[in-house]
Design a protein around this motif. Structure first.
Motif, PDB file in Angstrom:
ATOM      1  N   ALA A 145       0.827  -1.210   0.000  1.00  0.00           N
ATOM      2  CA  ALA A 145       0.000   0.000   0.000  1.00  0.00           C
ATOM      3  C   ALA A 145       0.860   1.259   0.000  1.00  0.00           C
ATOM      4  O   ALA A 145       0.535   2.260  -0.666  1.00  0.00           O
ATOM      5  CB  ALA A 145      -0.935  -0.008   1.208  1.00  0.00           C
ATOM      6  N   ASN A 146       1.970   1.242   0.742  1.00  0.00           N
ATOM      7  CA  ASN A 146       2.860   2.409   0.741  1.00  0.00           C
ATOM      8  C   ASN A 146       3.557   2.581  -0.609  1.00  0.00           C
ATOM      9  O   ASN A 146       3.793   3.708  -1.054  1.00  0.00           O
ATOM     10  CB  ASN A 146       3.896   2.261   1.856  1.00  0.00           C
ATOM     11  N   ILE A 147       3.879   1.469  -1.268  1.00  0.00           N
ATOM     12  CA  ILE A 147       4.510   1.566  -2.587  1.00  0.00           C
ATOM     13  C   ILE A 147       3.564   2.212  -3.591  1.00  0.00           C
ATOM     14  O   ILE A 147       3.931   3.130  -4.332  1.00  0.00           O
ATOM     15  CB  ILE A 147       4.958   0.177  -3.065  1.00  0.00           C
ATOM     16  N   THR A 148       2.348   1.724  -3.626  1.00  0.00           N
ATOM     17  CA  THR A 148       1.380   2.260  -4.590  1.00  0.00           C
ATOM     18  C   THR A 148       1.003   3.705  -4.265  1.00  0.00           C
ATOM     19  O   THR A 148       0.766   4.522  -5.171  1.00  0.00           O
ATOM     20  CB  THR A 148       0.123   1.384  -4.608  1.00  0.00           C
ATOM     21  N   GLN A 149       0.945   4.036  -2.971  1.00  0.00           N
ATOM     22  CA  GLN A 149       0.620   5.414  -2.606  1.00  0.00           C
ATOM     23  C   GLN A 149       1.693   6.385  -3.090  1.00  0.00           C
ATOM     24  O   GLN A 149       1.380   7.461  -3.625  1.00  0.00           O
ATOM     25  CB  GLN A 149       0.456   5.507  -1.093  1.00  0.00           C
ATOM     26  N   GLN A 150       2.953   6.001  -2.923  1.00  0.00           N
ATOM     27  CA  GLN A 150       4.036   6.858  -3.403  1.00  0.00           C
ATOM     28  C   GLN A 150       4.117   6.888  -4.925  1.00  0.00           C
ATOM     29  O   GLN A 150       4.470   7.905  -5.521  1.00  0.00           O
ATOM     30  CB  GLN A 150       5.359   6.385  -2.811  1.00  0.00           C
ATOM     31  N   PHE A 151       3.782   5.781  -5.557  1.00  0.00           N
ATOM     32  CA  PHE A 151       3.880   5.713  -7.011  1.00  0.00           C
ATOM     33  C   PHE A 151       2.857   6.631  -7.679  1.00  0.00           C
ATOM     34  O   PHE A 151       3.167   7.307  -8.680  1.00  0.00           O
ATOM     35  CB  PHE A 151       3.682   4.270  -7.473  1.00  0.00           C
ATOM     36  N   PHE A 152       1.653   6.673  -7.150  1.00  0.00           N
ATOM     37  CA  PHE A 152       0.600   7.486  -7.770  1.00  0.00           C
ATOM     38  C   PHE A 152       0.548   8.909  -7.219  1.00  0.00           C
ATOM     39  O   PHE A 152      -0.315   9.687  -7.632  1.00  0.00           O
ATOM     40  CB  PHE A 152      -0.763   6.813  -7.572  1.00  0.00           C
ATOM     41  N   ASP A 153       1.443   9.234  -6.315  1.00  0.00           N
ATOM     42  CA  ASP A 153       1.502  10.598  -5.802  1.00  0.00           C
ATOM     43  C   ASP A 153       2.369  11.446  -6.735  1.00  0.00           C
ATOM     44  O   ASP A 153       3.579  11.235  -6.853  1.00  0.00           O
ATOM     45  CB  ASP A 153       2.088  10.600  -4.382  1.00  0.00           C
ATOM     46  N   PHE A 160       3.277  14.441  -6.472  1.00  0.00           N
ATOM     47  CA  PHE A 160       4.144  15.401  -5.784  1.00  0.00           C
ATOM     48  C   PHE A 160       5.192  14.708  -4.902  1.00  0.00           C
ATOM     49  O   PHE A 160       5.866  15.383  -4.123  1.00  0.00           O
ATOM     50  CB  PHE A 160       3.295  16.346  -4.929  1.00  0.00           C
ATOM     51  N   TYR A 161       5.296  13.388  -5.058  1.00  0.00           N
ATOM     52  CA  TYR A 161       6.288  12.677  -4.246  1.00  0.00           C
ATOM     53  C   TYR A 161       7.679  12.953  -4.815  1.00  0.00           C
ATOM     54  O   TYR A 161       7.948  12.670  -5.986  1.00  0.00           O
ATOM     55  CB  TYR A 161       5.997  11.170  -4.252  1.00  0.00           C
ATOM     56  N   PRO A 162       8.617  13.491  -4.013  1.00  0.00           N
ATOM     57  CA  PRO A 162       9.903  13.909  -4.584  1.00  0.00           C
ATOM     58  C   PRO A 162      10.918  12.793  -4.725  1.00  0.00           C
ATOM     59  O   PRO A 162      11.888  12.926  -5.482  1.00  0.00           O
ATOM     60  CB  PRO A 162      10.399  14.950  -3.566  1.00  0.00           C
ATOM     61  N   GLY A 163      10.743  11.708  -4.020  1.00  0.00           N
ATOM     62  CA  GLY A 163      11.751  10.656  -4.008  1.00  0.00           C
ATOM     63  C   GLY A 163      11.610   9.694  -5.177  1.00  0.00           C
ATOM     64  O   GLY A 163      10.833   9.898  -6.126  1.00  0.00           O
ATOM     65  N   THR A 164      12.371   8.587  -5.082  1.00  0.00           N
ATOM     66  CA  THR A 164      12.327   7.553  -6.117  1.00  0.00           C
ATOM     67  C   THR A 164      11.043   6.752  -5.990  1.00  0.00           C
ATOM     68  O   THR A 164      10.657   6.355  -4.884  1.00  0.00           O
ATOM     69  CB  THR A 164      13.539   6.609  -5.986  1.00  0.00           C
ATOM     70  N   LYS A 165      10.411   6.533  -7.119  1.00  0.00           N
ATOM     71  CA  LYS A 165       9.193   5.732  -7.115  1.00  0.00           C
ATOM     72  C   LYS A 165       9.536   4.270  -7.377  1.00  0.00           C
ATOM     73  O   LYS A 165      10.403   3.960  -8.198  1.00  0.00           O
ATOM     74  CB  LYS A 165       8.219   6.249  -8.177  1.00  0.00           C
TER      75      LYS A 165
END
Length: 228
Positions: free
Chosen positions: A140-148, A150-155
């Motif tokens: 769930a955290n992976i998918t949340q960061q992937f579809f964000d 504005f997430y600045p880090g590595t997806k």
């Protein structure tokens, strides 16, 4: 409980336990995504313990996470849940082996063995739940960061270890459910130890006197002085 059902449930639980042991140290819990990247110079992949990078020449370099307290909460929780899953699976295998009808461990009290097998099923269900929560929370955290956007880090994308974990949880839940349902179903042909009981029937008195009774019970019409 049918011995075939017990053996099949034990096989499912044991297979799920082995797959948990494979998924826990697996390196690919998440892998860096190439979506939107024209040129990819390196691939980053992580698990619960370390982060690794592989360049275009195939050289890999891994780095352990420096501090436990500095990690994200979901990584710490996934570690604890996966370790608890292995512990529950170990208890489940031991309890199921003791409670199986074909096993001589624990004597021949088949009612008690059936209950012990049911306890083993509870441990397998707990194993499956811990594994399912750990891998689903991580995914769930992976998918949340992937579809964000504005997430600045590595997806990252979902790695192979998460699929192994989901398969492990499914097998453990199926095996534990079979054992829990089977411990409640008793058949009339099930072997149940019958303790020895002494006969409780009273002595049947016959109306016809026996030889010993006729000797001592025949009334005498003569006095004591008749034989003098």
């Amino acid at each position: 409980m049918n011995a075939i059902v017990e053996g099949f449930a034990l096989f499912l639980g044991f297979l799920g336990w082995v797959m948990v042991g494979v998924a826990l140290p697996h390196q690919n819990w998440k892998e860096s995504s190439v979506d939107g990247n024209v040129i990819t110079t390196s691939t980053i992949y992580e698990n619960l313990w370390k982060s690794c990078a592989t360049d275009s020449t195939g050289v890999s370099n891994c780095r352990d996470f420096p501090s436990l307290l500095a990690l994200n909460g979901y990584i710490q929780a996934s570690r604890a849940l996966m370790i608890a899953s292995i512990v529950f699976g170990t208890f489940g295998i031991a309890a199921t082996l003791i409670g199986m009808q074909c096993s001589k461990i624990g004597g021949e009290n088949y009612i008690m063995k059936r209950r012990v097998a049911g306890i083993g099923g509870v441990f397998f269900v707990l194993q499956g739940l811990c594994t399912m929560i750990a891998v689903s929370w991580y995914a769930a955290n992976i998918t949340q960061q992937f579809f964000d956007e504005f997430y600045p880090g590595t997806k990252y994308e979902i790695g192979e270890a998460l699929y192994i974990g989901w398969a492990s949880a499914t097998l453990a839940l199926c095996g534990g459910s079979c054992l829990m349902c089977g411990c409640k179903l008793g058949t009339s042909t099930e072997k149940i130890p019958y303790p020895y009981q002494p006969p409780t029937r009273g002595i049947v008195h016959s109306a016809v006197p026996t030889q010993s009774q006729s000797v001592f019970s025949v009334p005498s019409h003569y006095g004591r002085n008749a034989y003098v």
